[in-house]
Design a protein around this motif. Sequence first.
Motif, PDB file in Angstrom:
ATOM      1  N   SER A  37       0.827  -1.195   0.000  1.00 40.16           N
ATOM      2  CA  SER A  37       0.000   0.000   0.000  1.00 40.16           C
ATOM      3  C   SER A  37       0.861   1.244   0.000  1.00 40.16           C
ATOM      4  O   SER A  37       1.904   1.301   0.629  1.00 40.16           O
ATOM      5  CB  SER A  37      -0.891  -0.008   1.239  1.00 40.16           C
ATOM      6  N   SER A  38       0.410   2.260  -0.714  1.00 36.87           N
ATOM      7  CA  SER A  38       1.118   3.539  -0.692  1.00 36.87           C
ATOM      8  C   SER A  38       0.341   4.557   0.114  1.00 36.87           C
ATOM      9  O   SER A  38       0.489   5.743  -0.072  1.00 36.87           O
ATOM     10  CB  SER A  38       1.350   4.042  -2.122  1.00 36.87           C
ATOM     11  N   THR A  39      -0.543   4.071   0.998  1.00 34.34           N
ATOM     12  CA  THR A  39      -1.293   4.970   1.848  1.00 34.34           C
ATOM     13  C   THR A  39      -0.359   5.589   2.874  1.00 34.34           C
ATOM     14  O   THR A  39       0.611   4.970   3.296  1.00 34.34           O
ATOM     15  CB  THR A  39      -2.437   4.238   2.582  1.00 34.34           C
ATOM     16  N   PRO A  40      -0.649   6.812   3.271  1.00 29.95           N
ATOM     17  CA  PRO A  40       0.230   7.469   4.231  1.00 29.95           C
ATOM     18  C   PRO A  40       0.214   6.767   5.578  1.00 29.95           C
ATOM     19  O   PRO A  40      -0.832   6.397   6.079  1.00 29.95           O
ATOM     20  CB  PRO A  40      -0.342   8.885   4.355  1.00 29.95           C
ATOM     21  N   ARG A  41       1.393   6.555   6.135  1.00 31.02           N
ATOM     22  CA  ARG A  41       1.522   6.019   7.480  1.00 31.02           C
ATOM     23  C   ARG A  41       2.474   6.902   8.229  1.00 31.02           C
ATOM     24  O   ARG A  41       3.450   7.388   7.682  1.00 31.02           O
ATOM     25  CB  ARG A  41       2.046   4.586   7.448  1.00 31.02           C
ATOM     26  N   ARG A  42       2.211   7.075   9.490  1.00 27.86           N
ATOM     27  CA  ARG A  42       3.043   7.935  10.310  1.00 27.86           C
ATOM     28  C   ARG A  42       3.700   7.092  11.378  1.00 27.86           C
ATOM     29  O   ARG A  42       3.122   6.165  11.895  1.00 27.86           O
ATOM     30  CB  ARG A  42       2.189   9.032  10.922  1.00 27.86           C
ATOM     31  N   GLY A  43       4.904   7.441  11.710  1.00 31.22           N
ATOM     32  CA  GLY A  43       5.622   6.718  12.746  1.00 31.22           C
ATOM     33  C   GLY A  43       5.772   7.587  13.977  1.00 31.22           C
ATOM     34  O   GLY A  43       5.292   8.717  14.037  1.00 31.22           O
ATOM     35  N   GLY A  44       6.436   7.046  14.967  1.00 33.04           N
ATOM     36  CA  GLY A  44       6.740   7.794  16.180  1.00 33.04           C
ATOM     37  C   GLY A  44       5.520   8.193  16.961  1.00 33.04           C
ATOM     38  O   GLY A  44       4.510   7.499  16.990  1.00 33.04           O
ATOM     39  N   LEU A  45       5.618   9.352  17.583  1.00 35.02           N
ATOM     40  CA  LEU A  45       4.545   9.845  18.442  1.00 35.02           C
ATOM     41  C   LEU A  45       3.257  10.095  17.665  1.00 35.02           C
ATOM     42  O   LEU A  45       2.168   9.766  18.136  1.00 35.02           O
ATOM     43  CB  LEU A  45       4.990  11.124  19.155  1.00 35.02           C
ATOM     44  N   ALA A  46       3.357  10.642  16.454  1.00 33.96           N
ATOM     45  CA  ALA A  46       2.155  10.907  15.657  1.00 33.96           C
ATOM     46  C   ALA A  46       1.427   9.607  15.330  1.00 33.96           C
ATOM     47  O   ALA A  46       0.195   9.541  15.396  1.00 33.96           O
ATOM     48  CB  ALA A  46       2.517  11.644  14.371  1.00 33.96           C
ATOM     49  N   GLY A  47       2.161   8.560  15.003  1.00 28.19           N
ATOM     50  CA  GLY A  47       1.543   7.265  14.727  1.00 28.19           C
ATOM     51  C   GLY A  47       0.909   6.665  15.962  1.00 28.19           C
ATOM     52  O   GLY A  47      -0.160   6.058  15.894  1.00 28.19           O
ATOM     53  N   LEU A  48       1.572   6.834  17.086  1.00 27.60           N
ATOM     54  CA  LEU A  48       1.026   6.333  18.348  1.00 27.60           C
ATOM     55  C   LEU A  48      -0.283   7.050  18.679  1.00 27.60           C
ATOM     56  O   LEU A  48      -1.264   6.422  19.066  1.00 27.60           O
ATOM     57  CB  LEU A  48       2.032   6.512  19.478  1.00 27.60           C
ATOM     58  N   VAL A  49      -0.312   8.366  18.504  1.00 25.76           N
ATOM     59  CA  VAL A  49      -1.531   9.142  18.747  1.00 25.76           C
ATOM     60  C   VAL A  49      -2.635   8.692  17.799  1.00 25.76           C
ATOM     61  O   VAL A  49      -3.783   8.504  18.212  1.00 25.76           O
ATOM     62  CB  VAL A  49      -1.258  10.659  18.618  1.00 25.76           C
ATOM     63  N   ASP A  50      -2.300   8.468  16.513  1.00 24.34           N
ATOM     64  CA  ASP A  50      -3.292   7.978  15.555  1.00 24.34           C
ATOM     65  C   ASP A  50      -3.858   6.635  15.987  1.00 24.34           C
ATOM     66  O   ASP A  50      -5.063   6.407  15.944  1.00 24.34           O
ATOM     67  CB  ASP A  50      -2.676   7.825  14.162  1.00 24.34           C
ATOM     68  N   THR A  51      -2.980   5.728  16.410  1.00 27.13           N
ATOM     69  CA  THR A  51      -3.424   4.402  16.831  1.00 27.13           C
ATOM     70  C   THR A  51      -4.333   4.492  18.046  1.00 27.13           C
ATOM     71  O   THR A  51      -5.401   3.869  18.077  1.00 27.13           O
ATOM     72  CB  THR A  51      -2.213   3.501  17.140  1.00 27.13           C
ATOM     73  N   VAL A  52      -3.921   5.256  19.045  1.00 24.36           N
ATOM     74  CA  VAL A  52      -4.742   5.391  20.251  1.00 24.36           C
ATOM     75  C   VAL A  52      -6.080   6.035  19.906  1.00 24.36           C
ATOM     76  O   VAL A  52      -7.128   5.608  20.385  1.00 24.36           O
ATOM     77  CB  VAL A  52      -3.989   6.183  21.352  1.00 24.36           C
ATOM     78  N   TRP A  53      -6.059   7.064  19.053  1.00 25.59           N
ATOM     79  CA  TRP A  53      -7.298   7.736  18.660  1.00 25.59           C
ATOM     80  C   TRP A  53      -8.251   6.751  17.981  1.00 25.59           C
ATOM     81  O   TRP A  53      -9.446   6.714  18.278  1.00 25.59           O
ATOM     82  CB  TRP A  53      -7.008   8.919  17.749  1.00 25.59           C
ATOM     83  N   HIS A  54      -7.734   5.938  17.057  1.00 28.64           N
ATOM     84  CA  HIS A  54      -8.581   4.958  16.382  1.00 28.64           C
ATOM     85  C   HIS A  54      -9.099   3.903  17.364  1.00 28.64           C
ATOM     86  O   HIS A  54     -10.246   3.475  17.261  1.00 28.64           O
ATOM     87  CB  HIS A  54      -7.820   4.293  15.226  1.00 28.64           C
ATOM     88  N   GLU A  55      -8.257   3.482  18.298  1.00 24.46           N
ATOM     89  CA  GLU A  55      -8.715   2.527  19.300  1.00 24.46           C
ATOM     90  C   GLU A  55      -9.822   3.128  20.161  1.00 24.46           C
ATOM     91  O   GLU A  55     -10.818   2.455  20.453  1.00 24.46           O
ATOM     92  CB  GLU A  55      -7.553   2.071  20.182  1.00 24.46           C
ATOM     93  N   ILE A  56      -9.665   4.378  20.551  1.00 26.54           N
ATOM     94  CA  ILE A  56     -10.696   5.034  21.366  1.00 26.54           C
ATOM     95  C   ILE A  56     -12.001   5.146  20.581  1.00 26.54           C
ATOM     96  O   ILE A  56     -13.078   4.871  21.121  1.00 26.54           O
ATOM     97  CB  ILE A  56     -10.223   6.424  21.846  1.00 26.54           C
ATOM     98  N   ALA A  57     -11.920   5.517  19.301  1.00 22.66           N
ATOM     99  CA  ALA A  57     -13.132   5.649  18.489  1.00 22.66           C
ATOM    100  C   ALA A  57     -13.841   4.306  18.338  1.00 22.66           C
ATOM    101  O   ALA A  57     -15.069   4.210  18.527  1.00 22.66           O
ATOM    102  CB  ALA A  57     -12.779   6.235  17.121  1.00 22.66           C
ATOM    103  N   LYS A  58     -13.097   3.261  18.020  1.00 24.44           N
ATOM    104  CA  LYS A  58     -13.699   1.935  17.872  1.00 24.44           C
ATOM    105  C   LYS A  58     -14.238   1.429  19.208  1.00 24.44           C
ATOM    106  O   LYS A  58     -15.322   0.846  19.271  1.00 24.44           O
ATOM    107  CB  LYS A  58     -12.668   0.950  17.306  1.00 24.44           C
ATOM    108  N   PHE A  59     -13.469   1.635  20.260  1.00 26.13           N
ATOM    109  CA  PHE A  59     -13.911   1.251  21.602  1.00 26.13           C
ATOM    110  C   PHE A  59     -15.210   1.979  21.937  1.00 26.13           C
ATOM    111  O   PHE A  59     -16.119   1.407  22.542  1.00 26.13           O
ATOM    112  CB  PHE A  59     -12.812   1.597  22.612  1.00 26.13           C
ATOM    113  N   GLY A  60     -15.317   3.237  21.528  1.00 29.97           N
ATOM    114  CA  GLY A  60     -16.527   4.022  21.772  1.00 29.97           C
ATOM    115  C   GLY A  60     -17.742   3.461  21.048  1.00 29.97           C
ATOM    116  O   GLY A  60     -18.848   3.420  21.609  1.00 29.97           O
ATOM    117  N   VAL A  61     -17.552   3.033  19.806  1.00 31.66           N
ATOM    118  CA  VAL A  61     -18.669   2.453  19.049  1.00 31.66           C
ATOM    119  C   VAL A  61     -19.141   1.157  19.709  1.00 31.66           C
ATOM    120  O   VAL A  61     -20.337   0.964  19.941  1.00 31.66           O
ATOM    121  CB  VAL A  61     -18.271   2.208  17.576  1.00 31.66           C
ATOM    122  N   ILE A  62     -18.181   0.272  20.005  1.00 30.51           N
ATOM    123  CA  ILE A  62     -18.543  -0.986  20.668  1.00 30.51           C
ATOM    124  C   ILE A  62     -19.161  -0.683  22.032  1.00 30.51           C
ATOM    125  O   ILE A  62     -20.151  -1.300  22.435  1.00 30.51           O
ATOM    126  CB  ILE A  62     -17.310  -1.908  20.821  1.00 30.51           C
TER     127      ILE A  62
END
Length: 180
Positions: free
Chosen positions: A16-41
Amino acid sequence: MPEPTETTPDAPAGASSTPRRGGLAGLVDTVWHEIAKFGVIGALSFVIDLGGMNLLTHTVLEDKVTTARILSGVAATLFAWFGNRSWTFAHRRSRPVHHEVTLFFVVNGLALIISTLCLVISHYGLDFTSRLADNIATVIGIGLGTLFRFWTYRRFVFANEPMDEDTSPLANEREEPPAA
């Protein structure tokens, strides 16, 4: 030097050539997505939990609010197990299923105790026995239990490193030599 959003010539075919971020920005993205999905469930589990409790206390368990609370909490927990395991924290699954499910149900049992204690204290300890008071105590208890669950899911239940390198926030973080 390629940009983080570009595919390198040595990348595997079909990468995939989709944008991926590393480091702190990637960690924030991952946590944000986990919180959003956790919120839906969590929102769907909340409907199952509160709706189930009200259905039971308005019908077959009219005088047994604690029993109704526990039964609706168990139903919501079963739904949450499937939703969180297969969607919210799917990228973190790396333990044997029996280990994960044991931890999950222990954590949810503790969260159910937190939630039920709020109802018991309100209903029996403070003598707030109206349906509105029971619902308010249940909502407060579910909220406290939810905070406890999110923290423990991330810390203990689904704590292992992500299974899929592509979903890890640090997957693309490499030391690149400075451009000359």
